[in-house]
Write a protein that holds these residues in place. Structure first.
Motif, PDB file in Angstrom:
ATOM      1  N   TYR A  54      -1.931  -3.252  -1.130  1.00 15.39           N
ATOM      2  CA  TYR A  54      -0.609  -3.117  -1.745  1.00 15.39           C
ATOM      3  C   TYR A  54      -0.688  -2.852  -3.248  1.00 15.39           C
ATOM      4  N   THR A  55      -1.673  -3.397  -3.949  1.00 14.99           N
ATOM      5  CA  THR A  55      -1.742  -3.220  -5.412  1.00 14.99           C
ATOM      6  C   THR A  55      -2.618  -2.053  -5.842  1.00 14.99           C
ATOM      7  N   GLU A  56      -3.486  -1.556  -4.953  1.00 13.06           N
ATOM      8  CA  GLU A  56      -4.393  -0.477  -5.341  1.00 13.06           C
ATOM      9  C   GLU A  56      -4.159   0.837  -4.603  1.00 13.06           C
ATOM     10  N   VAL A  57      -3.552   0.770  -3.402  1.00 15.92           N
ATOM     11  CA  VAL A  57      -3.370   1.988  -2.603  1.00 15.92           C
ATOM     12  C   VAL A  57      -1.911   2.410  -2.594  1.00 15.92           C
ATOM     13  N   ALA A  58      -1.065   1.616  -1.978  1.00 15.26           N
ATOM     14  CA  ALA A  58       0.350   1.984  -1.870  1.00 15.26           C
ATOM     15  C   ALA A  58       1.158   0.784  -1.391  1.00 15.26           C
ATOM     16  N   ASN A  59       2.455   0.837  -1.628  1.00 13.26           N
ATOM     17  CA  ASN A  59       3.386  -0.206  -1.214  1.00 13.26           C
ATOM     18  C   ASN A  59       3.877   0.062   0.203  1.00 13.26           C
ATOM     19  N   GLY A  60       2.943   0.093   1.143  1.00 10.03           N
ATOM     20  CA  GLY A  60       3.294   0.332   2.533  1.00 10.03           C
ATOM     21  C   GLY A  60       3.621   1.786   2.813  1.00 10.03           C
ATOM     22  N   GLY A  61       4.179   2.028   3.994  1.00 12.12           N
ATOM     23  CA  GLY A  61       4.559   3.378   4.384  1.00 12.12           C
ATOM     24  C   GLY A  61       3.432   4.184   4.996  1.00 12.12           C
ATOM     25  N   PHE A  62       2.281   3.574   5.241  1.00 10.93           N
ATOM     26  CA  PHE A  62       1.175   4.275   5.886  1.00 10.93           C
ATOM     27  C   PHE A  62       0.503   3.303   6.846  1.00 10.93           C
ATOM     28  N   GLY A  63      -0.268   3.833   7.769  1.00  9.29           N
ATOM     29  CA  GLY A  63      -0.963   2.982   8.721  1.00  9.29           C
ATOM     30  C   GLY A  63      -0.454   3.207  10.125  1.00  9.29           C
ATOM     31  N   ASP A  85       1.440   2.949  13.794  1.00  8.60           N
ATOM     32  CA  ASP A  85       2.850   2.941  14.174  1.00  8.60           C
ATOM     33  C   ASP A  85       3.638   3.617  13.057  1.00  8.60           C
ATOM     34  N   ARG A  86       4.568   2.927  12.435  1.00  8.40           N
ATOM     35  CA  ARG A  86       5.294   3.536  11.305  1.00  8.40           C
ATOM     36  C   ARG A  86       4.704   3.086   9.979  1.00  8.40           C
ATOM     37  N   GLY A  87       3.606   2.405  10.019  1.00  9.88           N
ATOM     38  CA  GLY A  87       2.922   2.011   8.800  1.00  9.88           C
ATOM     39  C   GLY A  87       3.233   0.599   8.356  1.00  9.88           C
ATOM     40  N   LEU A  88       2.521   0.181   7.338  1.00  6.92           N
ATOM     41  CA  LEU A  88       2.748  -1.134   6.741  1.00  6.92           C
ATOM     42  C   LEU A  88       4.126  -1.176   6.116  1.00  6.92           C
ATOM     43  N   ALA A  89       4.785  -2.308   6.231  1.00  2.00           N
ATOM     44  CA  ALA A  89       6.091  -2.480   5.608  1.00  2.00           C
ATOM     45  C   ALA A  89       5.926  -2.564   4.098  1.00  2.00           C
ATOM     46  N   SER A  90       6.905  -2.076   3.381  1.00  2.00           N
ATOM     47  CA  SER A  90       6.926  -2.184   1.928  1.00  2.00           C
ATOM     48  C   SER A  90       7.242  -3.618   1.536  1.00  2.00           C
ATOM     49  N   LEU A  91       6.681  -4.067   0.419  1.00  2.00           N
ATOM     50  CA  LEU A  91       6.947  -5.416  -0.063  1.00  2.00           C
ATOM     51  C   LEU A  91       8.175  -5.498  -0.956  1.00  2.00           C
ATOM     52  N   THR A  92       8.678  -4.357  -1.416  1.00  6.25           N
ATOM     53  CA  THR A  92       9.819  -4.360  -2.329  1.00  6.25           C
ATOM     54  C   THR A  92      10.943  -3.494  -1.784  1.00  6.25           C
ATOM     55  N   ASP A  93      12.152  -3.743  -2.258  1.00  5.27           N
ATOM     56  CA  ASP A  93      13.294  -2.902  -1.896  1.00  5.27           C
ATOM     57  C   ASP A  93      13.104  -1.513  -2.495  1.00  5.27           C
ATOM     58  N   GLY A  94      13.663  -0.529  -1.844  1.00  2.00           N
ATOM     59  CA  GLY A  94      13.627   0.825  -2.389  1.00  2.00           C
ATOM     60  C   GLY A  94      12.474   1.667  -1.905  1.00  2.00           C
ATOM     61  N   SER A  95      11.478   1.069  -1.261  1.00  2.58           N
ATOM     62  CA  SER A  95      10.349   1.825  -0.729  1.00  2.58           C
ATOM     63  C   SER A  95      10.217   1.521   0.751  1.00  2.58           C
TER      64      SER A  95
END
Length: 87
Positions: free
Chosen positions: A58-67, A69-79
Protein backbone atom coordinates in the motif's frame (compact mmCIF):
# COMPACT_ATOMS: atom_id res chain seq x y z
CA UNK A 1 14.37 -23.86 -4.71
CA UNK A 2 16.75 -23.56 -1.79
CA UNK A 3 16.44 -24.29 1.89
CA UNK A 4 17.37 -21.65 4.44
CA UNK A 5 18.81 -22.62 7.83
CA UNK A 6 15.72 -21.38 9.72
CA UNK A 7 13.54 -23.98 8.01
CA UNK A 8 12.01 -21.70 5.35
CA UNK A 9 12.19 -22.43 1.65
CA UNK A 10 13.36 -19.78 -0.83
CA UNK A 11 11.75 -19.90 -4.27
CA UNK A 12 13.05 -18.29 -7.44
CA UNK A 13 10.68 -15.46 -8.36
CA UNK A 14 10.57 -15.88 -12.14
CA UNK A 15 9.84 -12.16 -12.34
CA UNK A 16 10.69 -11.84 -16.04
CA UNK A 17 8.49 -14.79 -16.98
CA UNK A 18 5.55 -13.49 -14.95
CA UNK A 19 5.92 -9.97 -16.38
CA UNK A 20 6.02 -11.35 -19.94
CA UNK A 21 2.95 -13.55 -19.31
CA UNK A 22 0.88 -10.61 -18.05
CA UNK A 23 2.34 -7.94 -20.37
CA UNK A 24 -0.82 -7.65 -22.46
CA UNK A 25 -3.41 -8.24 -19.73
CA UNK A 26 -6.00 -5.45 -19.55
CA UNK A 27 -5.56 -3.20 -16.52
CA UNK A 28 -6.24 0.31 -15.42
CA UNK A 29 -3.82 2.80 -13.91
CA UNK A 30 -2.71 2.14 -10.34
CA UNK A 31 -3.93 4.37 -7.54
CA UNK A 32 -1.07 6.37 -5.98
CA UNK A 33 0.46 4.77 -2.85
CA UNK A 34 -0.76 5.97 0.55
CA UNK A 35 1.29 7.35 3.41
CA UNK A 36 2.16 5.31 6.50
CA UNK A 37 -0.24 7.56 8.45
CA UNK A 38 -3.09 6.62 6.08
CA UNK A 39 -2.29 2.93 6.61
CA UNK A 40 -2.39 3.49 10.38
CA UNK A 41 -5.79 5.23 10.07
CA UNK A 42 -7.14 2.23 8.14
CA UNK A 43 -5.69 -0.16 10.72
CA UNK A 44 -7.43 1.73 13.52
CA UNK A 45 -10.70 1.54 11.57
CA UNK A 46 -10.45 -2.24 11.12
CA UNK A 47 -9.05 -2.82 14.60
CA UNK A 48 -5.84 -4.61 13.69
CA UNK A 49 -2.44 -4.08 12.10
CA UNK A 50 -1.95 -5.19 8.51
CA UNK A 51 0.85 -7.66 7.75
CA UNK A 52 4.13 -5.88 6.97
CA UNK A 53 4.19 -7.02 3.33
CA UNK A 54 0.68 -5.66 2.75
CA UNK A 55 1.66 -2.37 4.44
CA UNK A 56 4.59 -2.12 2.00
CA UNK A 57 2.33 -2.85 -0.99
CA UNK A 58 0.00 0.00 0.00
CA UNK A 59 2.83 2.50 0.72
CA UNK A 60 5.27 1.52 -2.05
CA UNK A 61 3.18 0.12 -4.93
CA UNK A 62 -0.39 1.41 -4.98
CA UNK A 63 -3.49 2.06 -2.88
CA UNK A 64 -5.27 -1.06 -4.06
CA UNK A 65 -7.07 -1.49 -7.36
CA UNK A 66 -4.86 -4.35 -8.57
CA UNK A 67 -4.56 -8.04 -7.83
CA UNK A 68 -6.87 -11.05 -8.06
CA UNK A 69 -10.60 -10.70 -8.67
CA UNK A 70 -11.20 -6.93 -8.71
CA UNK A 71 -8.01 -6.28 -6.82
CA UNK A 72 -7.04 -5.13 -3.36
CA UNK A 73 -9.44 -2.68 -1.78
CA UNK A 74 -8.27 0.91 -1.41
CA UNK A 75 -7.51 2.08 2.12
CA UNK A 76 -8.75 5.63 1.53
CA UNK A 77 -11.85 7.28 0.09
CA UNK A 78 -11.61 8.46 -3.49
CA UNK A 79 -9.57 5.54 -4.83
CA UNK A 80 -12.05 2.78 -5.50
CA UNK A 81 -11.98 0.36 -8.37
CA UNK A 82 -15.29 0.06 -10.24
CA UNK A 83 -17.58 -2.32 -8.37
CA UNK A 84 -15.75 -2.08 -5.04
CA UNK A 85 -17.65 -1.38 -1.86
CA UNK A 86 -17.05 1.94 -0.18
CA UNK A 87 -16.28 0.46 3.26
Amino acid sequence: MGHVSDGTIALKSHTDEVAAYYAHAPRGPLFPPVTPAEVENAERAIGRRLPELLRRVYTEVANGGFGPDRGLASLTDGSRAPGHLTD
